[in-house]
Design an enzyme around this catalytic site. Structure first.
Site, PDB file in Angstrom:
ATOM      1  N   THR A   6      41.340  22.356  38.423  1.00 50.14           N
ATOM      2  CA  THR A   6      42.553  23.147  38.172  1.00 50.14           C
ATOM      3  C   THR A   6      42.692  24.321  39.137  1.00 50.14           C
ATOM      4  O   THR A   6      43.683  25.042  39.093  1.00 50.14           O
ATOM      5  CB  THR A   6      42.543  23.703  36.720  1.00 50.14           C
ATOM      6  OG1 THR A   6      41.315  24.419  36.537  1.00 50.14           O
ATOM      7  CG2 THR A   6      42.648  22.597  35.698  1.00 50.14           C
ATOM      8  N   SER A 126      29.763  29.336  50.381  1.00 53.73           N
ATOM      9  CA  SER A 126      30.773  30.312  50.816  1.00 53.73           C
ATOM     10  C   SER A 126      30.281  31.197  51.957  1.00 53.73           C
ATOM     11  O   SER A 126      29.108  31.583  52.004  1.00 53.73           O
ATOM     12  CB  SER A 126      31.110  31.195  49.618  1.00 53.73           C
ATOM     13  OG  SER A 126      31.797  32.340  50.036  1.00 53.73           O
ATOM     14  N   GLU A 128      30.823  34.149  52.010  1.00 55.07           N
ATOM     15  CA  GLU A 128      30.399  35.385  51.345  1.00 55.07           C
ATOM     16  C   GLU A 128      28.862  35.493  51.320  1.00 55.07           C
ATOM     17  O   GLU A 128      28.312  36.583  51.229  1.00 55.07           O
ATOM     18  CB  GLU A 128      30.983  35.417  49.932  1.00 55.07           C
ATOM     19  CG  GLU A 128      30.780  36.685  49.143  1.00 55.07           C
ATOM     20  CD  GLU A 128      31.556  37.908  49.617  1.00 55.07           C
ATOM     21  OE1 GLU A 128      32.515  37.760  50.406  1.00 55.07           O
ATOM     22  OE2 GLU A 128      31.191  39.023  49.221  1.00 55.07           O
ATOM     23  N   TYR A 149      28.516  37.653  43.301  1.00 56.92           N
ATOM     24  CA  TYR A 149      29.064  36.332  43.640  1.00 56.92           C
ATOM     25  C   TYR A 149      28.322  35.744  44.841  1.00 56.92           C
ATOM     26  O   TYR A 149      27.899  34.578  44.809  1.00 56.92           O
ATOM     27  CB  TYR A 149      30.569  36.470  43.945  1.00 56.92           C
ATOM     28  CG  TYR A 149      31.185  35.237  44.572  1.00 56.92           C
ATOM     29  CD1 TYR A 149      31.621  34.172  43.793  1.00 56.92           C
ATOM     30  CD2 TYR A 149      31.334  35.135  45.960  1.00 56.92           C
ATOM     31  CE1 TYR A 149      32.185  33.035  44.371  1.00 56.92           C
ATOM     32  CE2 TYR A 149      31.895  34.006  46.546  1.00 56.92           C
ATOM     33  CZ  TYR A 149      32.315  32.963  45.752  1.00 56.92           C
ATOM     34  OH  TYR A 149      32.869  31.840  46.332  1.00 56.92           O
TER      35      TYR A 149
HETATM   36  P1  NAP Z   1      39.617  28.975  42.084  1.00 64.54           P
HETATM   37  O1  NAP Z   1      41.062  28.746  42.410  1.00 64.54           O
HETATM   38  O2  NAP Z   1      39.201  30.273  41.500  1.00 64.54           O
HETATM   39  O3  NAP Z   1      39.176  27.781  41.079  1.00 64.54           O
HETATM   40  C1  NAP Z   1      37.977  27.852  40.358  1.00 64.54           C
HETATM   41  C2  NAP Z   1      37.910  26.649  39.431  1.00 64.54           C
HETATM   42  O4  NAP Z   1      36.691  26.739  38.660  1.00 64.54           O
HETATM   43  C3  NAP Z   1      39.053  26.588  38.387  1.00 64.54           C
HETATM   44  O5  NAP Z   1      39.409  25.237  38.201  1.00 64.54           O
HETATM   45  C4  NAP Z   1      38.399  27.138  37.136  1.00 64.54           C
HETATM   46  O6  NAP Z   1      39.001  26.691  35.933  1.00 64.54           O
HETATM   47  C5  NAP Z   1      37.002  26.528  37.280  1.00 64.54           C
HETATM   48  N1  NAP Z   1      36.006  27.178  36.430  1.00 64.54           N
HETATM   49  C6  NAP Z   1      35.675  28.491  36.390  1.00 64.54           C
HETATM   50  N2  NAP Z   1      34.722  28.697  35.465  1.00 64.54           N
HETATM   51  C7  NAP Z   1      34.458  27.492  34.899  1.00 64.54           C
HETATM   52  C8  NAP Z   1      33.578  27.060  33.872  1.00 64.54           C
HETATM   53  N3  NAP Z   1      32.777  27.908  33.218  1.00 64.54           N
HETATM   54  N4  NAP Z   1      33.553  25.745  33.554  1.00 64.54           N
HETATM   55  C9  NAP Z   1      34.383  24.854  34.195  1.00 64.54           C
HETATM   56  N5  NAP Z   1      35.240  25.218  35.161  1.00 64.54           N
HETATM   57  C10 NAP Z   1      35.278  26.525  35.508  1.00 64.54           C
HETATM   58  O7  NAP Z   1      38.708  28.728  43.366  1.00 64.54           O
HETATM   59  P2  NAP Z   1      39.051  27.972  44.752  1.00 64.54           P
HETATM   60  O8  NAP Z   1      39.613  28.965  45.686  1.00 64.54           O
HETATM   61  O9  NAP Z   1      39.757  26.719  44.466  1.00 64.54           O
HETATM   62  O10 NAP Z   1      37.570  27.681  45.286  1.00 64.54           O
HETATM   63  C11 NAP Z   1      36.876  26.490  44.912  1.00 64.54           C
HETATM   64  C12 NAP Z   1      35.379  26.703  45.100  1.00 64.54           C
HETATM   65  O11 NAP Z   1      35.112  27.016  46.463  1.00 64.54           O
HETATM   66  C13 NAP Z   1      34.781  27.844  44.295  1.00 64.54           C
HETATM   67  O12 NAP Z   1      33.466  27.473  43.958  1.00 64.54           O
HETATM   68  C14 NAP Z   1      34.752  29.011  45.267  1.00 64.54           C
HETATM   69  O13 NAP Z   1      33.750  29.937  44.906  1.00 64.54           O
HETATM   70  C15 NAP Z   1      34.430  28.270  46.553  1.00 64.54           C
HETATM   71  N6  NAP Z   1      34.908  28.890  47.781  1.00 64.54           N
HETATM   72  C16 NAP Z   1      36.225  29.255  47.904  1.00 64.54           C
HETATM   73  C17 NAP Z   1      36.675  29.777  49.101  1.00 64.54           C
HETATM   74  C18 NAP Z   1      38.113  30.173  49.280  1.00 64.54           C
HETATM   75  O14 NAP Z   1      38.403  30.911  50.238  1.00 64.54           O
HETATM   76  N7  NAP Z   1      39.035  29.686  48.463  1.00 64.54           N
HETATM   77  C19 NAP Z   1      35.775  29.943  50.179  1.00 64.54           C
HETATM   78  C20 NAP Z   1      34.449  29.539  50.020  1.00 64.54           C
HETATM   79  C21 NAP Z   1      34.029  29.000  48.822  1.00 64.54           C
HETATM   80  P3  NAP Z   1      40.258  27.470  35.279  1.00 64.54           P
HETATM   81  O15 NAP Z   1      41.483  26.990  36.051  1.00 64.54           O
HETATM   82  O16 NAP Z   1      40.233  27.013  33.869  1.00 64.54           O
HETATM   83  O17 NAP Z   1      40.027  28.939  35.471  1.00 64.54           O
HETATM   84  N1  GDD Z   2      41.309  40.915  46.111  1.00 66.69           N
HETATM   85  C1  GDD Z   2      41.666  42.011  46.792  1.00 66.69           C
HETATM   86  N2  GDD Z   2      42.588  42.856  46.265  1.00 66.69           N
HETATM   87  N3  GDD Z   2      41.078  42.241  47.998  1.00 66.69           N
HETATM   88  C2  GDD Z   2      41.481  43.348  48.692  1.00 66.69           C
HETATM   89  C3  GDD Z   2      42.450  44.229  48.201  1.00 66.69           C
HETATM   90  C4  GDD Z   2      43.025  43.986  46.915  1.00 66.69           C
HETATM   91  O1  GDD Z   2      43.861  44.723  46.415  1.00 66.69           O
HETATM   92  N4  GDD Z   2      42.637  45.210  49.141  1.00 66.69           N
HETATM   93  C5  GDD Z   2      41.835  44.934  50.161  1.00 66.69           C
HETATM   94  N5  GDD Z   2      41.112  43.808  49.899  1.00 66.69           N
HETATM   95  C6  GDD Z   2      40.067  43.244  50.769  1.00 66.69           C
HETATM   96  C7  GDD Z   2      38.744  42.996  50.067  1.00 66.69           C
HETATM   97  O2  GDD Z   2      38.009  44.215  49.949  1.00 66.69           O
HETATM   98  C8  GDD Z   2      38.107  41.993  51.026  1.00 66.69           C
HETATM   99  O3  GDD Z   2      37.469  42.670  52.076  1.00 66.69           O
HETATM  100  C9  GDD Z   2      39.297  41.205  51.568  1.00 66.69           C
HETATM  101  O4  GDD Z   2      40.479  41.967  51.221  1.00 66.69           O
HETATM  102  C10 GDD Z   2      39.429  39.794  51.005  1.00 66.69           C
HETATM  103  O5  GDD Z   2      39.363  39.866  49.603  1.00 66.69           O
HETATM  104  P1  GDD Z   2      39.679  38.573  48.677  1.00 66.69           P
HETATM  105  O6  GDD Z   2      40.989  38.011  49.029  1.00 66.69           O
HETATM  106  O7  GDD Z   2      39.450  38.991  47.263  1.00 66.69           O
HETATM  107  O8  GDD Z   2      38.600  37.503  49.165  1.00 66.69           O
HETATM  108  P2  GDD Z   2      37.028  37.611  49.442  1.00 66.69           P
HETATM  109  O9  GDD Z   2      36.829  37.511  50.923  1.00 66.69           O
HETATM  110  O10 GDD Z   2      36.418  38.744  48.739  1.00 66.69           O
HETATM  111  O11 GDD Z   2      36.496  36.282  48.728  1.00 66.69           O
HETATM  112  C11 GDD Z   2      37.161  35.033  48.923  1.00 66.69           C
HETATM  113  O12 GDD Z   2      36.595  34.369  50.032  1.00 66.69           O
HETATM  114  C12 GDD Z   2      35.228  33.960  49.875  1.00 66.69           C
HETATM  115  C13 GDD Z   2      34.803  33.291  51.188  1.00 66.69           C
HETATM  116  O13 GDD Z   2      34.422  34.267  52.112  1.00 66.69           O
HETATM  117  C14 GDD Z   2      37.024  34.209  47.633  1.00 66.69           C
HETATM  118  O14 GDD Z   2      37.853  33.078  47.730  1.00 66.69           O
HETATM  119  C15 GDD Z   2      35.608  33.723  47.421  1.00 66.69           C
HETATM  120  O15 GDD Z   2      35.571  32.799  46.323  1.00 66.69           O
HETATM  121  C16 GDD Z   2      35.164  33.004  48.706  1.00 66.69           C
HETATM  122  O16 GDD Z   2      33.844  32.511  48.559  1.00 66.69           O
END
Ligand code: NAP
Ligand code: GDD
Length: 332
Positions: A6, A126, A128, A149
């Site tokens: 989702t 990630s 991160e 995280y």
């Molecule tokens: P997201 O939109 O936050 O989706 C997270 C998913 O995990 C949702 O389907 C959520 O369900 C589910 N979830 C959370 N807690 C759960 C639980 N206890 N049991 C079962 N399901 C659960 O994240 P995304 O951006 O698609 O990212 C997908 C994955 O890649 C994550 O593991 C994230 O950490 C990793 N990642 C993301 C990025 C990025 O930039 N997007 C980069 C590197 C790694 P609900 O919809 O019910 O909340």
């Molecule tokens: N969320 C958020 N909100 N971030 C902010 C804001 C704000 O109001 N203002 C500035 N930022 C800065 C954060 O401090 C960070 O440096 C940057 O914007 C990106 O923040 P996010 O978009 O929250 O993403 P992230 O880089 O912390 O984490 C995402 O990327 C990771 C991969 O590097 C998430 O998707 C993680 O799940 C993922 O692993």
């Protein structure tokens, strides 16, 4: 099988795999409100014959449920995307994040080991995890996580490698840098910016409060990144790969591109609110994707600034036509 179906990535991955002819099983959490908005356009009535999308209730905290599901489904490929994925929230909920983003990976790996050893496993690692390690970051860069995280993802990364080495499992880490889309959760910085820009354009809001505008990120487009996930599981051997554009942009650059695409001046609307600063910040993430490009020919196509414009337009359209959500998801 997709955990986190989702979420942003889960929805694009489900579309991608269905398009390839896969039967897709997704794990969803039971909630008191609907949480399937991103996949509603893919939904098939349970009474449909030869359904290709099958959803199962389950939670990553529930090891026995995961084991039962894997024993029944016997999936060829498992994409483990479920996580508490918000870095700022992980400082407020470190234990929960450790459980769902870290320990849960052990639960699913153990379930595979016990009942479904042939399943190929993808771990959503990630950038991160690199945290304070200076860019460009690649597969050999030492991890230095700067958030609960990031630390939980490092744990999951090593568990995945350990199960690969200990039990010969096909277990791969995709180390993905930030990737975004119009389906991005509304509290991540890119979507927060583009939604606010659209709302300001329509006169519905006048201020946008943000934290650190100087952070550097390597932002790519999510649909391209889910293809990389699939490619990693089609390789002959399991391995670990960085997925990134290799190009950096600051939060300020993203702000400027989003607001300018709607003929707005961001300096008139943005204010800094310290509540959005993190106790420890990750200053700069810029990936080196050479390894995956060499192995699979994958490269990112969409730049951060193109993405900013695409997301701002999509949010404007969405705010103008909220009832056309289904059509909206399809098109972006
Ligand atoms: P997201 O939109 O936050 O989706 C997270 C998913 O995990 C949702 O389907 C959520 O369900 C589910 N979830 C959370 N807690 C759960 C639980 N206890 N049991 C079962 N399901 C659960 O994240 P995304 O951006 O698609 O990212 C997908 C994955 O890649 C994550 O593991 C994230 O950490 C990793 N990642 C993301 C990025 C990025 O930039 N997007 C980069 C590197 C790694 P609900 O919809 O019910 O909340
Ligand atoms: N969320 C958020 N909100 N971030 C902010 C804001 C704000 O109001 N203002 C500035 N930022 C800065 C954060 O401090 C960070 O440096 C940057 O914007 C990106 O923040 P996010 O978009 O929250 O993403 P992230 O880089 O912390 O984490 C995402 O990327 C990771 C991969 O590097 C998430 O998707 C993680 O799940 C993922 O692993």
């Amino acid at each position: 099988m997709i955990t986190g179906i989702t979420g942003q990535d889960g929805s694009y991955l489900a579309e991608f795999l269905l398009h390839k002819g896969y039967e897709v099983h997704g794990l969803i959490r039971r909630a008191s409100t609907f949480n399937t908005q991103r996949i509603d356009h893919l939904f098939q009535d349970p009474h449909t014959k030869d359904k290709k999308l099958i959803l199962h209730y389950g939670d990553m905290s529930d090891a026995s449920r995961l084991t039962t599901l894997l024993a029944t489904i016997q999936p060829d490929e498992i994409y483990h995307l479920a996580a508490q994925s918000h870095v700022r929230v992980s400082f407020d909920e470190p234990e929960h994040t450790g459980d769902v983003t870290g320990l849960a990976t052990t639960r699913i790996l153990e379930a595979i080991r016990l009942v479904s050893l042939h399943s190929k496993f993808y771990q959503a690692s990630s950038s991160e995890m690199f945290g304070a390690a200076p860019p460009p970051q690649h597969e050999e860069t030492p991890f230095y996580p700067r958030s609960p995280y990031g630390a939980a993802k490092v744990y999951s990364y090593w568990l995945t490698r350990n199960y690969r080495e200990a039990y010969g499992m096909f277990a791969t880490n995709g180390i993905l840098f930030n990737h975004e889309s119009p389906r991005r959760g509304e509290t991540f910085v890119t979507r927060k910016i583009t939604r606010a820009a659209a709302s300001i354009k329509l006169g519905l809001q006048d201020k946008l409060f943000l934290g650190n505008l100087d952070s550097i990120r390597d932002w790519g487009y999510a649909p391209e990144y889910v293809e990389a996930m699939w490619l990693m599981l089609q390789a002959d051997e399991p391995d670990d790969f960085v997925v990134a554009t290799g190009v950096s942009a600051t939060v300020k650059d993203f702000l400027e591109a989003s607001f300018e695409s709607l003929d707005l001046d961001w300096t008139k609307s943005v204010e800094i609110d310290p509540i959005y600063l993190r106790p420890t910040e990750v200053d700069a993430l810029v990936g080196d994707p050479s390894k995956i490009t060499k192995a699979t020919s994958w490269t990112a196509e969409t730049s951060a600034l193109q993405l900013a414009r695409k997301m701002a337009q999509a949010d404007l359209e969405l705010l103008n036509n909220p009832k056309f959500l289904d059509e909206f998801w399809w098109r972006y």
